[in-house]
Write a protein that holds these residues in place. Sequence first.
Motif, PDB file in Angstrom:
ATOM      1  N   SER A   1      50.290  39.024 -31.887  1.00 36.39           N
ATOM      2  CA  SER A   1      50.535  38.257 -30.658  1.00 36.39           C
ATOM      3  C   SER A   1      50.788  36.753 -30.888  1.00 36.39           C
ATOM      4  O   SER A   1      51.763  36.207 -30.381  1.00 36.39           O
ATOM      5  CB  SER A   1      49.415  38.533 -29.643  1.00 36.39           C
ATOM      6  OG  SER A   1      48.477  37.517 -29.654  1.00 36.39           O
ATOM      7  N   GLU A   2      49.929  36.093 -31.690  1.00 37.77           N
ATOM      8  CA  GLU A   2      50.143  34.647 -31.899  1.00 37.77           C
ATOM      9  C   GLU A   2      51.433  34.367 -32.672  1.00 37.77           C
ATOM     10  O   GLU A   2      52.090  33.347 -32.477  1.00 37.77           O
ATOM     11  CB  GLU A   2      48.947  34.024 -32.638  1.00 37.77           C
ATOM     12  CG  GLU A   2      47.708  33.836 -31.779  1.00 37.77           C
ATOM     13  CD  GLU A   2      47.902  32.823 -30.640  1.00 37.77           C
ATOM     14  OE1 GLU A   2      48.381  31.710 -30.915  1.00 37.77           O
ATOM     15  OE2 GLU A   2      47.597  33.165 -29.482  1.00 37.77           O
TER      16      GLU A   2
ATOM     17  N   LYS B   1      54.263  34.657 -30.184  1.00 36.36           N
ATOM     18  CA  LYS B   1      54.248  33.470 -29.313  1.00 36.36           C
ATOM     19  C   LYS B   1      54.810  32.255 -30.053  1.00 36.36           C
ATOM     20  O   LYS B   1      55.532  31.437 -29.491  1.00 36.36           O
ATOM     21  CB  LYS B   1      52.821  33.170 -28.843  1.00 36.36           C
ATOM     22  CG  LYS B   1      52.386  34.063 -27.679  1.00 36.36           C
ATOM     23  CD  LYS B   1      50.972  33.687 -27.230  1.00 36.36           C
ATOM     24  CE  LYS B   1      50.351  34.837 -26.452  1.00 36.36           C
ATOM     25  NZ  LYS B   1      48.904  34.936 -26.667  1.00 36.36           N
TER      26      LYS B   1
ATOM     27  N   ILE C   1      58.530  32.449 -30.129  1.00 36.64           N
ATOM     28  CA  ILE C   1      59.125  32.073 -28.840  1.00 36.64           C
ATOM     29  C   ILE C   1      59.160  30.544 -28.696  1.00 36.64           C
ATOM     30  O   ILE C   1      60.180  29.962 -28.301  1.00 36.64           O
ATOM     31  CB  ILE C   1      58.342  32.733 -27.673  1.00 36.64           C
ATOM     32  CG1 ILE C   1      58.485  34.266 -27.778  1.00 36.64           C
ATOM     33  CG2 ILE C   1      58.826  32.232 -26.319  1.00 36.64           C
ATOM     34  CD1 ILE C   1      57.541  35.051 -26.872  1.00 36.64           C
ATOM     35  N   LEU C   2      58.054  29.897 -29.075  1.00 35.21           N
ATOM     36  CA  LEU C   2      58.007  28.426 -29.036  1.00 35.21           C
ATOM     37  C   LEU C   2      59.090  27.823 -29.932  1.00 35.21           C
ATOM     38  O   LEU C   2      59.785  26.872 -29.553  1.00 35.21           O
ATOM     39  CB  LEU C   2      56.646  27.917 -29.530  1.00 35.21           C
ATOM     40  CG  LEU C   2      55.414  28.104 -28.645  1.00 35.21           C
ATOM     41  CD1 LEU C   2      54.165  27.603 -29.371  1.00 35.21           C
ATOM     42  CD2 LEU C   2      55.604  27.319 -27.340  1.00 35.21           C
TER      43      LEU C   2
ATOM     44  N   GLU D   1      55.203  43.213 -27.233  1.00 32.84           N
ATOM     45  CA  GLU D   1      54.635  41.868 -27.178  1.00 32.84           C
ATOM     46  C   GLU D   1      55.627  40.881 -26.554  1.00 32.84           C
ATOM     47  O   GLU D   1      55.241  39.998 -25.776  1.00 32.84           O
ATOM     48  CB  GLU D   1      54.243  41.426 -28.600  1.00 32.84           C
ATOM     49  CG  GLU D   1      53.338  40.229 -28.672  1.00 32.84           C
ATOM     50  CD  GLU D   1      51.958  40.453 -28.038  1.00 32.84           C
ATOM     51  OE1 GLU D   1      51.432  41.583 -28.124  1.00 32.84           O
ATOM     52  OE2 GLU D   1      51.437  39.493 -27.427  1.00 32.84           O
TER      53      GLU D   1
ATOM     54  N   ARG E   1      55.552  41.450 -22.901  1.00 36.50           N
ATOM     55  CA  ARG E   1      54.317  40.890 -22.352  1.00 36.50           C
ATOM     56  C   ARG E   1      54.401  39.361 -22.190  1.00 36.50           C
ATOM     57  O   ARG E   1      53.847  38.778 -21.264  1.00 36.50           O
ATOM     58  CB  ARG E   1      53.137  41.249 -23.262  1.00 36.50           C
ATOM     59  CG  ARG E   1      51.817  41.032 -22.560  1.00 36.50           C
ATOM     60  CD  ARG E   1      50.575  41.004 -23.450  1.00 36.50           C
ATOM     61  NE  ARG E   1      50.682  41.741 -24.693  1.00 36.50           N
ATOM     62  CZ  ARG E   1      49.907  42.776 -25.031  1.00 36.50           C
ATOM     63  NH1 ARG E   1      49.005  43.226 -24.188  1.00 36.50           N
ATOM     64  NH2 ARG E   1      50.032  43.349 -26.197  1.00 36.50           N
ATOM     65  N   CYS E   2      55.084  38.715 -23.141  1.00 33.24           N
ATOM     66  CA  CYS E   2      55.208  37.252 -23.087  1.00 33.24           C
ATOM     67  C   CYS E   2      56.366  36.823 -22.182  1.00 33.24           C
ATOM     68  O   CYS E   2      56.672  35.629 -22.081  1.00 33.24           O
ATOM     69  CB  CYS E   2      55.429  36.677 -24.479  1.00 33.24           C
ATOM     70  SG  CYS E   2      54.034  36.936 -25.568  1.00 33.24           S
TER      71      CYS E   2
ATOM     72  N   ALA F   1      59.486  37.277 -22.722  1.00 27.47           N
ATOM     73  CA  ALA F   1      60.662  36.849 -23.484  1.00 27.47           C
ATOM     74  C   ALA F   1      61.652  38.007 -23.586  1.00 27.47           C
ATOM     75  O   ALA F   1      61.262  39.184 -23.551  1.00 27.47           O
ATOM     76  CB  ALA F   1      60.239  36.405 -24.876  1.00 27.47           C
TER      77      ALA F   1
ATOM     78  N   SER G   1      47.596  29.866 -35.331  1.00 23.78           N
ATOM     79  CA  SER G   1      47.842  29.991 -33.896  1.00 23.78           C
ATOM     80  C   SER G   1      49.357  29.941 -33.696  1.00 23.78           C
ATOM     81  O   SER G   1      50.116  29.693 -34.639  1.00 23.78           O
ATOM     82  CB  SER G   1      47.216  28.804 -33.188  1.00 23.78           C
ATOM     83  OG  SER G   1      47.813  27.613 -33.698  1.00 23.78           O
ATOM     84  N   SER G   2      49.805  30.135 -32.450  1.00 27.69           N
ATOM     85  CA  SER G   2      51.244  30.072 -32.175  1.00 27.69           C
ATOM     86  C   SER G   2      51.816  28.699 -32.567  1.00 27.69           C
ATOM     87  O   SER G   2      52.926  28.612 -33.093  1.00 27.69           O
ATOM     88  CB  SER G   2      51.497  30.360 -30.691  1.00 27.69           C
ATOM     89  OG  SER G   2      50.744  29.478 -29.889  1.00 27.69           O
TER      90      SER G   2
ATOM     91  N   LYS H   1      54.868  27.996 -35.134  1.00 28.27           N
ATOM     92  CA  LYS H   1      56.038  27.176 -34.787  1.00 28.27           C
ATOM     93  C   LYS H   1      56.245  26.073 -35.835  1.00 28.27           C
ATOM     94  O   LYS H   1      57.360  25.841 -36.310  1.00 28.27           O
ATOM     95  CB  LYS H   1      55.851  26.543 -33.408  1.00 28.27           C
ATOM     96  CG  LYS H   1      57.089  25.789 -32.940  1.00 28.27           C
ATOM     97  CD  LYS H   1      56.825  24.913 -31.734  1.00 28.27           C
ATOM     98  CE  LYS H   1      56.389  23.528 -32.176  1.00 28.27           C
ATOM     99  NZ  LYS H   1      56.333  22.550 -31.078  1.00 28.27           N
TER     100      LYS H   1
END
Lengths: 342, 342
Positions: A16-17, A20, A23-24, A45, A48-49, A51, A300-301, A305
């Motif tokens: 998940s992270e 994310k 996406i960022l 996923e 869910r986000c 995207a 983390s996301s 990124k």
Amino acid sequence: MYRIGLDVSGGDYAPSEIIKGAILAKKDFGEDITLIGIKDEIEKELVRCGASTESFNIVNAREKIEMAEAPAVSVRRKRDSSIVRGVNLLKGKKIDAFVSCGNTGAVVCASTLILRLIEGVERPGIALMIPTKKDISLIVDVGANIGPKPLHLLQYAAMASAYYEIVLNKKNPTVGLLNIGEESSKGSEFVRRVHKLFSSAPMNFIGNLEAKDIFSGKCDCIVCDGFIGNIALKVTESCADFIGKSIISTMKESFIGKIGLFLSQNSLKKFKKKIDYAEYGGALLLGVDGIVIIGHGRSSSLAVKNAIKVAIEELSRGLNSEIKRRVNEVCQDSRVRQVFTT
Amino acid sequence: MYRIGLDVSGGDYAPSEIIKGAILAKKDFGEDITLIGIKDEIEKELVRCGASTESFNIVNAREKIEMAEAPAVSVRRKRDSSIVRGVNLLKGKKIDAFVSCGNTGAVVCASTLILRLIEGVERPGIALMIPTKKDISLIVDVGANIGPKPLHLLQYAAMASAYYEIVLNKKNPTVGLLNIGEESSKGSEFVRRVHKLFSSAPMNFIGNLEAKDIFSGKCDCIVCDGFIGNIALKVTESCADFIGKSIISTMKESFIGKIGLFLSQNSLKKFKKKIDYAEYGGALLLGVDGIVIIGHGRSSSLAVKNAIKVAIEELSRGLNSEIKRRVNEVCQDSRVRQVFTT
């Protein structure tokens, strides 16, 4: 547009992270991102986000190399893992860089075996950016090579200098050798040999750096063997965590302390951001013939990124051709060769 | 009453903080304290502090070994230095323990040459008490022996266990080997050999301890080679200093942060006391045939007082006879001997 491959199965908070973070990154940098992992999981996923699955390429890699698995064995056996698939995509020029927050040893092993090393480089090294009182220092090696030869450390110094100069934009960055004292006579026989070698090399060597000065910003590139570097890095994390938790629990013991803590929240958050590894975007795997970034396992996301950002920077500056030039310049230097023959 | 010798010329804040520490110790513990250093300076400082020169024995040692001097050379040449005189007083049984905040290498060197080692011990080791999330851990070696053999680390483990059990009052303390991973296959060849040796020895070995768990309190005695231990220790100091200063400067950037900082003062002081090395009283020089305590170079009067306290505790518990018993028990164990012959 650069094509970045992202290992979606690796990391403590995968997938998940990681997704994310992708996406960022897509939003901020707009590059072409390939998500490598279990296709169903990825699509679920993304939905869910909120995207679109169309925004990303997806490569199905059905196996996962777990964080605790033995690197060499898992890389040999799990050909359909996200790590092995990702590195193969890079080798096959389907992507321009590969980012993974998975099993560090497996990423190093797969990259070395599949991509091979840059011409002239004998061992890959992991370099990490750390915040200091002044700016940022690069510490290399933090765990790729736990039984290095002096030549390997010389090459790490050359590679880190190249990174610092062309990615972090500082001419002639300083190099320090991590040791238990400043004088050239200090330390183990191995470190003293490295000191002699560094002194003869065409680079901005400022001598030994004591561990107490690691966060002083006294030097740009800090070089050490991978065992020492890994211990230093982990001790730092442990110490920071211990101090942070102890301060907060001490403050909570009194009423006034609690108010102080409440009023300090914003400052503490700002401070945390300053020292958070997530801001620095992961470690660089230097020396392999391809751009590979190793994110922290607990990424983390934001960390994901920023790891992608580091990959883009390395690509745009042409890091690896500069590394090749430097390593060969240093290794073929006549004074360096003389140290080796004496 | 124990007779404690104190090096008044060693340490960054010598002689004034050292003498203040002696006065505090005299008041709290009432032992017989001998001040070793430049007599005029000592007398002047005692008068300045309003203490009677009668309360202390003074031994005039006219030379000083500076903090940066090469240990072996300075010990050989400066026979009238406070360190060499102090260790000689201990050897001649004029004092029962010697405390110095001076040049660590010189204290180790003088102690080893003059006092010799406890029967069966091959190398001295420096052990340091560190605060953890649970209680206190003892880390050994933090710099006496930078090129140790596996046997030396085994003896450090035995000596640290003896200290933990009889001075810190915990039966069967746990021993961990500092490494870059938990599994026995992790780390350099040297560390893997030590792991095998520790596994066979009659002690409470719980396996490898990752550096990230150094402050977790997971194990009582943390064993490592002196180079690694010194780096780990100094990185910790550097990290704590960096975090402390950064938090305060970040708070001062905003008005609310400043108020938060003001209200947090007491809690921060309490926290500082918890992690302050001054509270733990210096490092223990384990393995030499006599009680020698090495204070931190930056020792305050409180640190000096606590170093004296540690010396008294070691004396009252008969540490060195227990060390002798343990080291010989471990080294003569049949399983341990088998590991050496294979």
